[in-house]
Design a protein around this motif. Structure first.
Motif, PDB file in Angstrom:
ATOM      1  N   LEU A  43       0.821  -1.217   0.000  1.00 45.92           N
ATOM      2  CA  LEU A  43       0.000   0.000   0.000  1.00 45.92           C
ATOM      3  C   LEU A  43       0.855   1.267   0.000  1.00 45.92           C
ATOM      4  O   LEU A  43       1.930   1.302   0.601  1.00 45.92           O
ATOM      5  N   PRO A  44       0.390   2.330  -0.657  1.00 44.69           N
ATOM      6  CA  PRO A  44       1.110   3.615  -0.642  1.00 44.69           C
ATOM      7  C   PRO A  44       1.094   4.237   0.748  1.00 44.69           C
ATOM      8  O   PRO A  44       0.252   3.895   1.592  1.00 44.69           O
ATOM      9  N   TYR A  45       2.017   5.149   0.988  1.00 46.38           N
ATOM     10  CA  TYR A  45       2.169   5.800   2.285  1.00 46.38           C
ATOM     11  C   TYR A  45       1.645   7.237   2.232  1.00 46.38           C
ATOM     12  O   TYR A  45       1.569   7.852   1.167  1.00 46.38           O
ATOM     13  N   THR A  46       1.337   7.766   3.413  1.00 47.72           N
ATOM     14  CA  THR A  46       1.044   9.190   3.590  1.00 47.72           C
ATOM     15  C   THR A  46       2.135   9.757   4.478  1.00 47.72           C
ATOM     16  O   THR A  46       2.295   9.328   5.630  1.00 47.72           O
ATOM     17  N   GLY A 115       0.790   6.430  -5.921  1.00 46.47           N
ATOM     18  CA  GLY A 115      -0.335   6.826  -5.090  1.00 46.47           C
ATOM     19  C   GLY A 115       0.047   7.355  -3.724  1.00 46.47           C
ATOM     20  O   GLY A 115      -0.821   7.818  -2.976  1.00 46.47           O
ATOM     21  N   SER A 116       1.338   7.328  -3.373  1.00 46.94           N
ATOM     22  CA  SER A 116       1.761   7.859  -2.080  1.00 46.94           C
ATOM     23  C   SER A 116       1.519   9.365  -2.012  1.00 46.94           C
ATOM     24  O   SER A 116       1.604  10.072  -3.019  1.00 46.94           O
ATOM     25  N   ILE A 117       1.224   9.844  -0.806  1.00 50.30           N
ATOM     26  CA  ILE A 117       0.926  11.260  -0.574  1.00 50.30           C
ATOM     27  C   ILE A 117       2.046  11.870   0.253  1.00 50.30           C
ATOM     28  O   ILE A 117       2.411  11.344   1.309  1.00 50.30           O
ATOM     29  N   ILE A 118       2.610  12.983  -0.228  1.00 49.84           N
ATOM     30  CA  ILE A 118       3.701  13.667   0.461  1.00 49.84           C
ATOM     31  C   ILE A 118       3.310  15.122   0.657  1.00 49.84           C
ATOM     32  O   ILE A 118       3.011  15.824  -0.303  1.00 49.84           O
ATOM     33  N   GLN A 119       3.325  15.569   1.895  1.00 48.01           N
ATOM     34  CA  GLN A 119       2.971  16.957   2.165  1.00 48.01           C
ATOM     35  C   GLN A 119       4.088  17.905   1.728  1.00 48.01           C
ATOM     36  O   GLN A 119       3.846  18.902   1.059  1.00 48.01           O
ATOM     37  N   ASP A 120       5.340  17.601   2.106  1.00 49.17           N
ATOM     38  CA  ASP A 120       6.490  18.423   1.734  1.00 49.17           C
ATOM     39  C   ASP A 120       7.586  17.524   1.178  1.00 49.17           C
ATOM     40  O   ASP A 120       8.015  16.588   1.872  1.00 49.17           O
ATOM     41  N   GLY A 135       7.973   5.101 -16.125  1.00 45.64           N
ATOM     42  CA  GLY A 135       6.680   5.507 -15.588  1.00 45.64           C
ATOM     43  C   GLY A 135       6.247   4.564 -14.481  1.00 45.64           C
ATOM     44  O   GLY A 135       7.072   3.975 -13.787  1.00 45.64           O
ATOM     45  N   GLY A 136       4.925   4.436 -14.318  1.00 46.43           N
ATOM     46  CA  GLY A 136       4.405   3.551 -13.284  1.00 46.43           C
ATOM     47  C   GLY A 136       4.438   4.140 -11.901  1.00 46.43           C
ATOM     48  O   GLY A 136       4.250   3.423 -10.907  1.00 46.43           O
ATOM     49  N   LEU A 137       4.686   5.443 -11.807  1.00 48.01           N
ATOM     50  CA  LEU A 137       4.756   6.096 -10.500  1.00 48.01           C
ATOM     51  C   LEU A 137       4.128   7.473 -10.598  1.00 48.01           C
ATOM     52  O   LEU A 137       4.483   8.265 -11.465  1.00 48.01           O
ATOM     53  N   LYS A 138       3.186   7.763  -9.708  1.00 41.75           N
ATOM     54  CA  LYS A 138       2.590   9.093  -9.637  1.00 41.75           C
ATOM     55  C   LYS A 138       2.421   9.438  -8.159  1.00 41.75           C
ATOM     56  O   LYS A 138       1.725   8.753  -7.417  1.00 41.75           O
ATOM     57  N   LEU A 139       3.092  10.511  -7.737  1.00 41.54           N
ATOM     58  CA  LEU A 139       3.079  10.937  -6.343  1.00 41.54           C
ATOM     59  C   LEU A 139       2.226  12.188  -6.188  1.00 41.54           C
ATOM     60  O   LEU A 139       2.286  13.097  -7.013  1.00 41.54           O
ATOM     61  N   SER A 140       1.447  12.231  -5.117  1.00 39.36           N
ATOM     62  CA  SER A 140       0.631  13.402  -4.804  1.00 39.36           C
ATOM     63  C   SER A 140       1.412  14.268  -3.819  1.00 39.36           C
ATOM     64  O   SER A 140       1.546  13.917  -2.645  1.00 39.36           O
TER      65      SER A 140
END
Length: 310
Positions: A43-46, A115-120, A135-140
């Motif tokens: 699973l992706p991380y926050t 799909g991982s979420i990074i604030q900073d 490819g195959g990677l998209k970070l928020s």
């Protein structure tokens, strides 16, 4: 009287619970609940903050440092140590049978999944493996900052970012070695940085002057854009106020009008206003920008309401 029994979580509900956990909680999950290790690893991380350097990856309050083993010249023999800032504890250097790049890549892949979420995100170096990845990677990512990373490397990394999620971008651009003077800036050759980004704030630090032709293109692009009120651009000058004044004086803008700008609590200056539509004006002015404890001259551009000053 029958004892009530709780209904077990569904697989989707379990995934949702794990994804919402902090990095630290998921470490505990990995350690104490081995039955959940597989699903946890997929699973992706926050994450609140991620910092990527050549020999170190930091996530929140945890850092992994990588180095070469002193007793061997084999580039595939490296070391890794783990540091927890909260407890102020560091592990010894453990040997790893991987190259330094491969060791950093493995650490990166554990946390920065699709799909991982990074604030900073602080980017001090774009690892070689990311430059080579298709490819195959998209970070928020909400806030993105670079330190001395050259334009081409940023171009490699930005492919993996969800640009619609960006709120603030702060680019400190490295001068490319042996670059001709007319190519030293080169940012507008990659229009995603200035024209395509939907971020709320864009701060640019660069140790060369911003070519007036590039600035002209940027202003014209913003003037006809759908950027919302509050969107801000800032070019930080390390060459003093004269360079900012020179850039503003050399611009050839049409349909402008003077506006009052509150540069700080004590000083009001004149800026250049341009109408975007009935709801928005674009204001360009000679302002300032604070970097840590120091204040530097800056060229600032903001989207404002017609009745307000910047």
């Amino acid at each position: 009287m029958e004892a009530s029994t709780s209904k077990p979580l569904s697989y989707d509900a379990l995934k949702s619970v794990i994804k919402s956990m902090s990095v630290e909680k998921r470490h505990e999950l990995h350690t104490y609940l081995p039955n959940l290790r597989v699903i946890n690893s997929l699973l992706p991380y926050t994450m609140k903050r991620v910092r990527i350097m050549r020999n170190e990856v930091s996530i929140n309050d945890i850092s992994w440092s990588f180095g070469f083993r002193s007793e061997t010249s084999d580039p595939n023999q490296t070391t890794v140590s783990f540091y927890d800032r909260i407890s102020d504890k560091r592990t010894p250097n453990y040997p790893v049978n991987k190259s330094l790049d491969k060791a950093v890549e493995q650490c990166f892949n554990v946390y920065c999944k699709d799909g991982s979420i990074i604030q900073d995100l602080d980017l001090c170096r774009v690892p070689k493996f990311l430059c080579e990845r298709d490819g195959g990677l998209k970070l928020s990512i909400s806030r993105f900052q670079t330190y001395g990373v050259n334009v081409d490397d940023i171009d490699y990394f930005i492919r993996f970012m969800d640009l619609d999620k960006l709120e603030r971008v702060h680019l400190t651009i490295s001068r490319e070695r042996d670059a001709p003077s007319e190519k030293e800036f080169g940012m507008l050759e990659k229009p995603a940085y200035f024209i395509g980004l939907k971020n709320q704030t864009l701060v640019l630090e660069q140790y060369r002057i911003f070519p007036v032709n590039d600035l002209q293109k940027l202003v014209e692009s913003w003037k006809t854009s759908d950027r919302p009120i509050g969107t801000t651009f800032c070019f930080v000058s390390f060459d003093g106020d004269a360079s900012i004044i020179r850039m503003l004086n050399r611009l050839k803008l049409e349909d402008t009008f003077p506006v009052d700008v509150q540069r700080d609590l004590a000083e009001e200056i004149k800026g250049i206003g341009m109408k975007m539509d009935e709801r928005r004006n674009l204001v360009l002015y000679h302002g300032t920008h604070q970097i840590r404890s120091k204040t530097f001259p800056a060229l600032r551009m903001e989207v404002v309401e017609p009745s307000t000053s910047a």
